[in-house]
Design a protein around this motif. Structure first.
Motif, short mmCIF file in Angstrom:
data_model
loop_
_atom_site.label_atom_id
_atom_site.label_comp_id
_atom_site.label_asym_id
_atom_site.label_seq_id
_atom_site.Cartn_x
_atom_site.Cartn_y
_atom_site.Cartn_z
N GLU A 28 -13.41 82.18 35.72
CA GLU A 28 -12.66 82.01 34.48
C GLU A 28 -11.17 82.23 34.75
OE1 GLU A 28 -14.12 84.36 31.27
OE2 GLU A 28 -15.92 83.14 31.01
N LEU A 29 -10.39 81.15 34.68
CA LEU A 29 -8.95 81.24 34.90
C LEU A 29 -8.16 81.16 33.60
CD1 LEU A 29 -8.13 79.17 38.11
CD2 LEU A 29 -8.74 81.56 37.87
N ARG A 30 -8.73 80.53 32.57
CA ARG A 30 -8.06 80.34 31.27
C ARG A 30 -6.69 79.70 31.47
NH1 ARG A 30 -11.44 83.77 28.39
NH2 ARG A 30 -12.04 85.63 29.53
N LEU A 31 -6.66 78.56 32.16
CA LEU A 31 -5.40 77.89 32.43
C LEU A 31 -4.63 77.56 31.16
CD1 LEU A 31 -6.34 75.43 35.32
CD2 LEU A 31 -4.95 77.49 35.48
N ALA A 32 -5.36 77.23 30.10
CA ALA A 32 -4.70 76.87 28.84
C ALA A 32 -3.87 78.02 28.29
CB ALA A 32 -5.74 76.43 27.81
N GLN A 33 -4.22 79.25 28.66
CA GLN A 33 -3.49 80.42 28.17
C GLN A 33 -2.45 80.93 29.17
OE1 GLN A 33 -6.16 83.43 26.47
NE2 GLN A 33 -7.70 81.87 26.11
N LEU A 34 -2.36 80.26 30.34
CA LEU A 34 -1.40 80.67 31.35
C LEU A 34 -0.13 79.83 31.32
CD1 LEU A 34 -3.77 81.29 34.43
CD2 LEU A 34 -2.70 83.00 32.94
N LEU A 35 -0.04 78.89 30.39
CA LEU A 35 1.16 78.05 30.31
C LEU A 35 2.34 78.88 29.81
CD1 LEU A 35 -0.34 74.82 28.69
CD2 LEU A 35 -0.05 75.34 31.10
N ASP A 36 3.50 78.66 30.43
CA ASP A 36 4.67 79.40 29.99
C ASP A 36 5.34 78.70 28.81
OD1 ASP A 36 6.15 77.25 30.99
OD2 ASP A 36 6.62 78.24 32.87
N GLY A 37 6.52 79.17 28.42
CA GLY A 37 7.19 78.63 27.25
C GLY A 37 7.57 77.18 27.38
N ASP A 38 7.68 76.70 28.62
CA ASP A 38 8.02 75.29 28.86
C ASP A 38 6.78 74.42 29.06
OD1 ASP A 38 10.78 75.81 28.78
OD2 ASP A 38 10.74 76.49 30.87
N GLY A 39 5.59 75.03 28.87
CA GLY A 39 4.36 74.26 29.04
C GLY A 39 3.95 74.08 30.48
N ALA A 40 4.47 74.89 31.39
CA ALA A 40 4.14 74.79 32.80
C ALA A 40 3.14 75.87 33.20
CB ALA A 40 5.40 74.90 33.65
N ILE A 41 2.30 75.57 34.19
CA ILE A 41 1.43 76.58 34.77
C ILE A 41 2.28 77.40 35.73
CG2 ILE A 41 -0.64 77.02 36.15
CD1 ILE A 41 -1.71 74.32 35.23
N GLY A 42 2.40 78.70 35.49
CA GLY A 42 3.27 79.56 36.27
C GLY A 42 2.78 79.76 37.69
N PRO A 43 3.63 80.34 38.55
CA PRO A 43 3.27 80.55 39.95
C PRO A 43 1.98 81.33 40.14
CG PRO A 43 5.61 80.96 39.61
CD PRO A 43 5.01 80.77 38.25
N ASP A 44 1.77 82.37 39.31
CA ASP A 44 0.53 83.15 39.43
C ASP A 44 -0.68 82.29 39.10
OD1 ASP A 44 -1.02 85.67 39.67
OD2 ASP A 44 -1.35 85.35 37.51
N GLY A 45 -0.55 81.46 38.08
CA GLY A 45 -1.66 80.58 37.70
C GLY A 45 -1.98 79.57 38.79
N VAL A 46 -0.94 79.01 39.42
CA VAL A 46 -1.16 78.04 40.49
C VAL A 46 -1.79 78.73 41.70
CG1 VAL A 46 -0.09 76.34 42.01
CG2 VAL A 46 0.77 76.64 39.68
N ASP A 47 -1.32 79.94 42.02
CA ASP A 47 -1.92 80.71 43.12
C ASP A 47 -3.41 80.92 42.89
OD1 ASP A 47 0.51 80.91 44.40
OD2 ASP A 47 0.94 82.95 43.70
N ARG A 48 -3.74 81.33 41.67
CA ARG A 48 -5.15 81.59 41.34
C ARG A 48 -5.97 80.31 41.38
NH1 ARG A 48 -4.62 84.75 35.82
NH2 ARG A 48 -6.90 84.50 35.84
N LEU A 49 -5.36 79.20 40.93
CA LEU A 49 -6.06 77.93 40.95
C LEU A 49 -6.36 77.49 42.38
CD1 LEU A 49 -7.14 75.43 39.47
CD2 LEU A 49 -4.84 74.48 39.53
N VAL A 50 -5.38 77.58 43.26
CA VAL A 50 -5.57 77.20 44.66
C VAL A 50 -6.63 78.08 45.31
CG1 VAL A 50 -4.47 77.14 46.94
CG2 VAL A 50 -3.28 76.20 44.95
N ALA A 51 -6.58 79.38 45.06
CA ALA A 51 -7.55 80.30 45.65
C ALA A 51 -8.96 80.01 45.15
CB ALA A 51 -7.17 81.75 45.32
N THR A 52 -9.08 79.69 43.85
CA THR A 52 -10.40 79.41 43.28
C THR A 52 -10.97 78.11 43.82
OG1 THR A 52 -9.76 80.57 41.25
CG2 THR A 52 -11.67 79.11 41.12
N ILE A 53 -10.13 77.10 43.98
CA ILE A 53 -10.60 75.83 44.55
C ILE A 53 -11.04 76.04 45.99
CG2 ILE A 53 -9.88 73.51 45.26
CD1 ILE A 53 -8.05 73.47 42.80
#
Length: 311
Positions: A28-53
C-alpha cells in the motif's frame, strides 16, 4: 500501480482458458495521497514506488513468470511529473510502464465483468470505485457502448474533502453534494441507451461495503454470489459518517489500510446507485487486472496443434 496499492498478481494463463491466480504480492503506497501542492509525486513517493516495483519484479522472478504486464492508473496518469516518474522507473527497474487512460480502465474492467458473467447477463452496467477515480461502463458486448472515468476515487476524495476524524457533518454534506453533481453530468450519456439488465460493482470498496452489509466473507469462496442493495447502503452511510477511522477498521471485511477511505467510497457508491436508479448490484470478483490479462491473452497466438503423421 493503482492509486492505493502496487499489486503484482501472478496467474497461470493461456489463450482460451480462465486465468488462475497463483500468487499475490502487494504494497500500500497510497500514491494519490502523496501528491504535493503542484500535483507531483514527491521524491519520497518515487523512491518508494521504485523500491516496490523492484520487490515485485523479484517476486515475479521467484515464481517463474514468463511475462510481466506493468500498468499504472490515475495516480501516475494525473501526476504533473508523470514523465519523469516513468523515466526513473524505466532507468532503475527496466520496466516501461503503460499508463492507462480513464476510458481504457473502464473498458478493460467492463471486459473482465462481461467474461465473468457471460452473455446471459444481457446489458451490463459496471461501476468501479478505485483510489483515484470512478469508472462507469455500459454495453451489450465485450466492448462497452459508453465508458467514462470520473475523478471520484475514494482515496482522492478522502484526502481532499474529509480531513477530520471523525468527519465533520458539514464535510460529509459538502462531499455528498460534490459527488452527486459530478456523477449527474454523466448519467444522461448512459440512460439514453436504455436500462441495464444487470448491474455490477467491482473493486475493494464495493466488496467491503457488501461485506459490512451482510455479504459472504472472501474465505467462503470466489463463486459465492455477493450483492449490495441501495437500501442497505443508505442505512450504513450515516453510521460510517459517525465512526472514527479506528472504529471503521473493526468492521467485518474492512482492512486497517482502507478504513479511512470507506466513507468517501460509500458516498460515491450511494450516489451512483441512486442517480442510475440501481436498487441492487452484484459484486464481480474480476476487475481491471483481470481485464488487462484477458486482453493480452486475446492477442496471443494459440499453440499450433500437432498434426498426425499420414499413414
Amino acid at each position: 500501480m493503482g492509486s492505493n496499492t502496487v499489486h503484482l498478481l501472478v496467474v497461470d494463463a493461456h489463450p482460451g482458458a480462465r486465468p488462475l491466480p497463483a500468487h499475490s504480492h502487494k504494497a500500500e503506497l497510497r500514491l494519490a495521497q502523496l501528491l504535493d501542492g503542484d500535483g507531483a509525486i514527491g521524491p519520497d513517493g518515487v523512491d518508494r514506488l521504485v523500491a516496490t516495483i523492484t520487490d515485485a519484479l523479484q517476486a515475479a522472478e521467484d515464481k517463474g513468470c514468463e511475462d510481466v504486464l506493468p500498468f499504472a492508473t490515475s495516480a501516475v496518469r494525473e501526476a504533473s511529473n508523470a514523465d519523469q516518474v516513468m523515466a526513473r522507473v524505466r532507468d532503475e527497474t527496466g520496466i516501461d510502464l503503460a499508463v492507462l487512460s480513464g476510458a481504457e480502465e473502464a473498458r478493460l474492467t467492463f471486459l473482465a465483468a462481461r467474461r465473468w458473467f457471460g452473455w446471459s447477463a444481457g446489458r451490463l452496467l459496471v461501476l468501479d470505485i478505485g483510489g483515484g477515480s470512478l469508472e462507469i461502463a455500459y454495453g451489450m458486448d465485450e466492448e462497452p457502448d459508453a465508458a467514462v472515468s470520473l475523478p471520484l476515487g475514494a482515496g482522492r476524495l478522502t484526502a481532499g474533502w474529509l480531513p477530520s476524524d471523525p468527519p465533520d457533518p458539514a464535510e460529509v454534506k459538502a462531499l455528498r453534494r460534490h459527488v452527486r453533481a459530478r456523477i449527474a453530468r454523466s448519467v444522461g450519456e448512459f440512460t439514453r441507451i436504455g436500462r441495464p439488465d444487470h448491474v455490477v460493482g467491482t473493486s475493494k470498496t464495493f466488496k467491503q461495503l457488501a461485506r459490512i452489509a451482510g455479504a459472504a466473507r472472501s474465505n467462503d469462496g470466489l463463486y459465492v454470489q455477493r450483492s449490495l442493495t441501495r437500501k442497505a447502503l443508505e442505512e450504513w452511510v450515516p453510521k460510517l459518517a459517525a465512526m472514527t477511522v479506528e472504529q471503521r477498521g473493526t468492521l467485518p471485511g474492512v482492512s486497517e489500510g482502507r478504513a479511512a477511505q470507506l466513507l468517501a467510497g460509500a458516498l460515491v457508491a450511494e450516489g451512483a446507485m441512486d442517480l442510475f436508479g440501481v436498487e441492487e448490484l452484484e459484486i464481480c470478483p474480476w476487475a481491471l487486472r483481470e481485464g488487462v490479462i484477458l486482453r493480452r491473452l486475446d492477442h496471443m497466438p494459440t499453440e499450433p496443434t500437432e498434426q498426425a503423421a499420414p499413414s
